[in-house]
Design a protein around this motif. Structure first.
Motif, PDB file in Angstrom:
ATOM      1  N   ASN A 141      10.993  -5.107  -4.378  1.00 41.99           N
ATOM      2  CA  ASN A 141      10.535  -5.870  -5.541  1.00 41.99           C
ATOM      3  C   ASN A 141       9.181  -6.515  -5.293  1.00 41.99           C
ATOM      4  O   ASN A 141       8.306  -6.506  -6.155  1.00 41.99           O
ATOM      5  CB  ASN A 141      11.550  -6.962  -5.913  1.00 41.99           C
ATOM      6  N   MET A 142       9.037  -7.062  -4.087  1.00 38.69           N
ATOM      7  CA  MET A 142       7.753  -7.696  -3.750  1.00 38.69           C
ATOM      8  C   MET A 142       6.617  -6.668  -3.881  1.00 38.69           C
ATOM      9  O   MET A 142       5.591  -6.922  -4.518  1.00 38.69           O
ATOM     10  CB  MET A 142       7.804  -8.232  -2.320  1.00 38.69           C
ATOM     11  N   ALA A 143       6.820  -5.488  -3.297  1.00 30.48           N
ATOM     12  CA  ALA A 143       5.766  -4.459  -3.320  1.00 30.48           C
ATOM     13  C   ALA A 143       5.523  -3.967  -4.737  1.00 30.48           C
ATOM     14  O   ALA A 143       4.376  -3.842  -5.178  1.00 30.48           O
ATOM     15  CB  ALA A 143       6.156  -3.302  -2.403  1.00 30.48           C
ATOM     16  N   ASN A 144       6.592  -3.701  -5.461  1.00 33.28           N
ATOM     17  CA  ASN A 144       6.415  -3.197  -6.825  1.00 33.28           C
ATOM     18  C   ASN A 144       5.772  -4.231  -7.737  1.00 33.28           C
ATOM     19  O   ASN A 144       4.985  -3.898  -8.607  1.00 33.28           O
ATOM     20  CB  ASN A 144       7.750  -2.722  -7.402  1.00 33.28           C
ATOM     21  N   ASP A 145       6.082  -5.506  -7.515  1.00 38.27           N
ATOM     22  CA  ASP A 145       5.442  -6.563  -8.311  1.00 38.27           C
ATOM     23  C   ASP A 145       3.942  -6.570  -8.067  1.00 38.27           C
ATOM     24  O   ASP A 145       3.144  -6.789  -8.974  1.00 38.27           O
ATOM     25  CB  ASP A 145       6.015  -7.943  -7.955  1.00 38.27           C
ATOM     26  N   LEU A 146       3.562  -6.348  -6.800  1.00 35.65           N
ATOM     27  CA  LEU A 146       2.142  -6.389  -6.460  1.00 35.65           C
ATOM     28  C   LEU A 146       1.365  -5.220  -7.074  1.00 35.65           C
ATOM     29  O   LEU A 146       0.202  -5.357  -7.425  1.00 35.65           O
ATOM     30  CB  LEU A 146       1.960  -6.375  -4.933  1.00 35.65           C
ATOM     31  N   VAL A 147       2.014  -4.047  -7.161  1.00 29.43           N
ATOM     32  CA  VAL A 147       1.262  -2.875  -7.644  1.00 29.43           C
ATOM     33  C   VAL A 147       1.480  -2.603  -9.133  1.00 29.43           C
ATOM     34  O   VAL A 147       0.845  -1.703  -9.694  1.00 29.43           O
ATOM     35  CB  VAL A 147       1.581  -1.608  -6.807  1.00 29.43           C
ATOM     36  N   ALA A 148       2.354  -3.380  -9.767  1.00 27.72           N
ATOM     37  CA  ALA A 148       2.676  -3.137 -11.180  1.00 27.72           C
ATOM     38  C   ALA A 148       1.455  -3.295 -12.087  1.00 27.72           C
ATOM     39  O   ALA A 148       1.316  -2.577 -13.078  1.00 27.72           O
ATOM     40  CB  ALA A 148       3.781  -4.086 -11.630  1.00 27.72           C
ATOM     41  N   GLU A 164     -10.922  -0.606  -4.735  1.00 26.71           N
ATOM     42  CA  GLU A 164     -10.767  -1.939  -5.327  1.00 26.71           C
ATOM     43  C   GLU A 164      -9.320  -2.432  -5.205  1.00 26.71           C
ATOM     44  O   GLU A 164      -9.051  -3.580  -4.869  1.00 26.71           O
ATOM     45  CB  GLU A 164     -11.166  -1.910  -6.815  1.00 26.71           C
ATOM     46  N   GLN A 165      -8.391  -1.516  -5.480  1.00 26.73           N
ATOM     47  CA  GLN A 165      -6.977  -1.908  -5.455  1.00 26.73           C
ATOM     48  C   GLN A 165      -6.502  -2.190  -4.020  1.00 26.73           C
ATOM     49  O   GLN A 165      -5.721  -3.104  -3.776  1.00 26.73           O
ATOM     50  CB  GLN A 165      -6.128  -0.809  -6.118  1.00 26.73           C
ATOM     51  N   GLY A 184      -0.010  -0.197 -12.953  1.00 26.91           N
ATOM     52  CA  GLY A 184       0.879   0.806 -13.533  1.00 26.91           C
ATOM     53  C   GLY A 184       1.699   1.595 -12.519  1.00 26.91           C
ATOM     54  O   GLY A 184       2.275   2.623 -12.847  1.00 26.91           O
ATOM     55  N   TYR A 185       1.748   1.122 -11.274  1.00 32.61           N
ATOM     56  CA  TYR A 185       2.532   1.843 -10.265  1.00 32.61           C
ATOM     57  C   TYR A 185       3.929   1.260 -10.141  1.00 32.61           C
ATOM     58  O   TYR A 185       4.127   0.049 -10.264  1.00 32.61           O
ATOM     59  CB  TYR A 185       1.849   1.759  -8.890  1.00 32.61           C
ATOM     60  N   HIS A 186       4.904   2.140  -9.869  1.00 37.81           N
ATOM     61  CA  HIS A 186       6.258   1.681  -9.597  1.00 37.81           C
ATOM     62  C   HIS A 186       6.920   2.668  -8.650  1.00 37.81           C
ATOM     63  O   HIS A 186       7.129   3.826  -8.990  1.00 37.81           O
ATOM     64  CB  HIS A 186       7.063   1.578 -10.906  1.00 37.81           C
ATOM     65  N   VAL A 207       0.845  -1.201   0.000  1.00 36.45           N
ATOM     66  CA  VAL A 207       0.000   0.000   0.000  1.00 36.45           C
ATOM     67  C   VAL A 207       0.881   1.252   0.000  1.00 36.45           C
ATOM     68  O   VAL A 207       0.609   2.219  -0.712  1.00 36.45           O
ATOM     69  CB  VAL A 207      -0.959  -0.018   1.218  1.00 36.45           C
ATOM     70  N   THR A 208       1.960   1.207   0.765  1.00 42.04           N
ATOM     71  CA  THR A 208       2.886   2.351   0.800  1.00 42.04           C
ATOM     72  C   THR A 208       3.500   2.577  -0.574  1.00 42.04           C
ATOM     73  O   THR A 208       3.558   3.710  -1.065  1.00 42.04           O
ATOM     74  CB  THR A 208       4.003   2.092   1.833  1.00 42.04           C
ATOM     75  N   ALA A 209       3.946   1.490  -1.194  1.00 39.18           N
ATOM     76  CA  ALA A 209       4.547   1.620  -2.524  1.00 39.18           C
ATOM     77  C   ALA A 209       3.534   2.208  -3.498  1.00 39.18           C
ATOM     78  O   ALA A 209       3.851   3.082  -4.301  1.00 39.18           O
ATOM     79  CB  ALA A 209       5.031   0.255  -3.017  1.00 39.18           C
ATOM     80  N   ARG A 210       2.291   1.766  -3.396  1.00 35.31           N
ATOM     81  CA  ARG A 210       1.252   2.245  -4.303  1.00 35.31           C
ATOM     82  C   ARG A 210       0.970   3.731  -4.077  1.00 35.31           C
ATOM     83  O   ARG A 210       0.977   4.534  -5.010  1.00 35.31           O
ATOM     84  CB  ARG A 210      -0.025   1.426  -4.091  1.00 35.31           C
ATOM     85  N   ASN A 211       0.745   4.107  -2.819  1.00 33.11           N
ATOM     86  CA  ASN A 211       0.424   5.515  -2.535  1.00 33.11           C
ATOM     87  C   ASN A 211       1.581   6.434  -2.905  1.00 33.11           C
ATOM     88  O   ASN A 211       1.381   7.506  -3.466  1.00 33.11           O
ATOM     89  CB  ASN A 211       0.076   5.691  -1.053  1.00 33.11           C
ATOM     90  N   LEU A 212       2.797   6.030  -2.565  1.00 32.53           N
ATOM     91  CA  LEU A 212       3.932   6.921  -2.835  1.00 32.53           C
ATOM     92  C   LEU A 212       4.267   6.971  -4.325  1.00 32.53           C
ATOM     93  O   LEU A 212       4.695   8.007  -4.831  1.00 32.53           O
ATOM     94  CB  LEU A 212       5.145   6.523  -1.989  1.00 32.53           C
ATOM     95  N   ALA A 213       4.020   5.866  -5.037  1.00 34.12           N
ATOM     96  CA  ALA A 213       4.231   5.883  -6.493  1.00 34.12           C
ATOM     97  C   ALA A 213       3.242   6.847  -7.141  1.00 34.12           C
ATOM     98  O   ALA A 213       3.572   7.562  -8.093  1.00 34.12           O
ATOM     99  CB  ALA A 213       4.065   4.482  -7.073  1.00 34.12           C
TER     100      ALA A 213
END
Lengths: 314, 231
Positions: free
Chosen positions: A118-125, B184-185, A128-130, A77-83
């Motif tokens: 990598n784990m977090a980025n794989d989940l949110v990729a 959703e995400q 389209g998030y990175h 979630v952090t990776a997603r929000n900050l991306a």
């Protein structure tokens, strides 16, 4: 009062940004919506554009610390929000010590362990998030202090010597490194209070925590939280505190909502209003009282507003 | 004088006949006998340096919970973890009292991040179904947050209405702006990381009893007029 800061605000925020990403706090927008509004209004008055995004979710840190999330979900979630913020090329400003502490800690874990990143980025990729770690995380209190001269210049409702006891909150101070002040004896809030014409009060239990973190307000309220807060309020009252300020909506809940319970349990009459520092700054900068949402508070602000010369509704 | 004495002793009478480089003797440690002792507790590798603990007790001295509840003792918990006295902390009432204020971390001379240790020992307690009663309220909050994308969004129509009224009156959108896509995400991440399954796996009825395993769990109670009247 110590005028020197461990980290110079001018080093931490060298250039005043034109716009910042304001990270929505769940408690700050649901329990005390006036906090969200005060932060937005204050930033606007100080000349900073506020960007928010409905795609941002909860930081997910609080329930992680309550043992109810696996760290993996909070890291993702952090990776997603900050991306999401990085996509806007902005820095992240939080108005909750929780969001600040969790985003800082979780991004630290991500950026110092490639496997977690990598784990977090794989989940949110898939959406389209990175996350790369480009957005820096600040708390708006740092911006208030950085812009202290602008605030002092624009005060239209001075505090008339109002006795203010500040509460810093652990999850900013416990960050320990890179924060503005000495976590063991911070004074930068007091300096702001003085600049706005108030009288800062150094009450004995100033640094006692709010006791509500990691959900102990739900599980250990009577057992430990109330005796703990009782000590804090005894010392605040003895020192003559009229108003207490926080920089964390979570602390605000504990300090404001618990007072009637303490009064009942200990036959006391604590009635110290507790608001966010941003609400107090907004008030002195002339934001109308109706925009600050004080009706969400348990302990009413009538006496405080009378002292500043702003009755409710004016 | 003394310096001279040692210099001569080293040279002559009590000098070890082995060369200095090979004289080291590692002391026995629990980790020699218990395999993966440390990584068993630091599941996510977040604490890093627990074994540097000096047992100085500053953590306990500054702890606001220890001041009310002397049987809650962070120093002793670390000691027990390093000693492998697992049962004592795993089944204890005390580990659930920590407020996570992190004062201990700010004072720790070797920078042990105790809060992240606390988080992990609570997971371990839950894994053996100890402390489920301290998890259950948050299980419900987490399951709600999974749907809302927000934590603590009230469920009852009355509370929601109250918030929406205040927000509208101060010029904000009635409900915090959060998109359906975000929700959703957020929900999907709960499922993908196993958090949804984790929440469902811990059920109230499986709860095992906790015990006050440290010093009888005494709580001091602040009496009237601020006097401390310890029980």
């Amino acid at each position: 009062m110590q005028g020197k800061r461990v980290v110079k605000p001018e080093n931490k925020i060298p250039e005043i940004p034109q716009s910042v990403f304001l990270f929505r706090s769940c408690t700050g927008s649901l329990e005390y919506p006036g906090t969200e509004n005060a932060v937005r209004e204050t930033l606007r008055i100080l000349g900073i554009e506020v960007v928010m995004d409905p795609d941002q979710t909860c930081c997910s840190g609080y329930l992680l610390t309550c043992s109810a999330h696996k760290p993996e979900v909070s890291l993702a979630v952090t990776a997603r929000n900050l991306a999401l913020v990085e996509g806007k090329n902005l820095d992240t400003y939080t108005f909750c010590n929780g969001c600040y502490g969790y985003l800082s800690e979780l991004s630290h874990i991500l950026l110092h362990n490639p496997a977690y990143l990598n784990m977090a980025n794989d989940l949110v990729a898939q959406w389209g998030y990175h996350y790369e770690g480009r957005t820096k995380i600040f708390h708006v209190q740092e911006m208030w202090y950085r812009l202290r001269d602008r605030i002092a210049d624009q005060v239209v409702r001075p505090l008339n010597g109002l006795k203010v006891g500040v509460h810093y909150g652990c999850h900013y101070l416990a960050k320990q490194y890179g924060i503005l002040d000495d976590g063991g004896y911070p004074t930068f809030h007091e300096e702001l209070i003085e600049l706005m014409g108030g009288t800062p009060v150094f009450y004995k239990e100033r640094q006692l925590c709010c006791g509500y973190a990691v959900g102990r307000g739900f599980t250990h309220r009577e057992e430990t939280v109330q005796p703990h807060l009782y000590k804090k309020f005894i010392s605040a009252r003895e020192a003559g505190v009229d108003l207490m300020t926080t920089v964390c909506p979570g602390c605000n809940v504990a300090l404001d909502r618990e007072q009637p319970n303490l009064n009942k349990r200990y036959s006391e009459d604590f009635k110290i209003a507790v608001i966010d520092l941003a609400q107090l700054i907004a008030l002195t900068l002339g934001v109308p009282v109706q925009k600050l949402g004080f009706e969400a508070n348990t302990v009413p602000l009538d006496d405080v507003l009378k002292k500043i010369g702003t009755e409710k509704g004016s | 004088m003394l310096r001279e004495h040692f210099a001569s002793a080293e040279d002559e009478l009590i000098a070890c006949i082995l060369p200095r480089e090979v004289r080291a003797l590692p002391r026995e440690k629990d980790r020699d006998r218990i395999e993966n002792l440390y990584s068993k507790v630091d599941i996510y590798g977040l604490v890093e340096n627990l074994e540097n603990c000096l047992q100085c007790g500053k953590c306990t001295g500054i702890c606001p919970v220890a001041s009310l509840s002397p049987s809650y003792n962070p120093r002793q918990i670390i000691h027990d973890i390093l000693n492998g006295s697992e049962k004592r902390w795993l089944e204890s009432e005390e580990i659930w009292r920590c407020f996570w204020c992190a004062s201990c971390y700010t004072l720790c001379p070797v920078d042990i991040f105790f809060p992240l240790l606390m988080m992990q020992i609570r997971y371990l307690a839950l894994a053996s179904r100890h402390g489920v009663k301290y998890f259950t309220p948050f299980k419900r909050f987490a399951q709600r947050a999974r749907e809302d994308g927000l934590t603590f969004a009230p469920g009852s129509p009355k509370s929601r209405e109250r918030i929406m009224k205040i927000r509208s009156s101060i010029g904000l959108s009635p409900w915090p702006e959060i998109s359906d896509r975000a929700r959703e995400q957020y929900k999907a991440l709960f499922d993908l990381t196993g958090t949804t399954a984790f929440l469902e796996s811990i059920r109230e009825e499986e709860e095992k009893p906790l015990a006050l395993t440290y010093l009888g769990g005494r709580i001091t109670r602040a009496g009237k007029k601020g006097r401390q009247t310890g029980k």
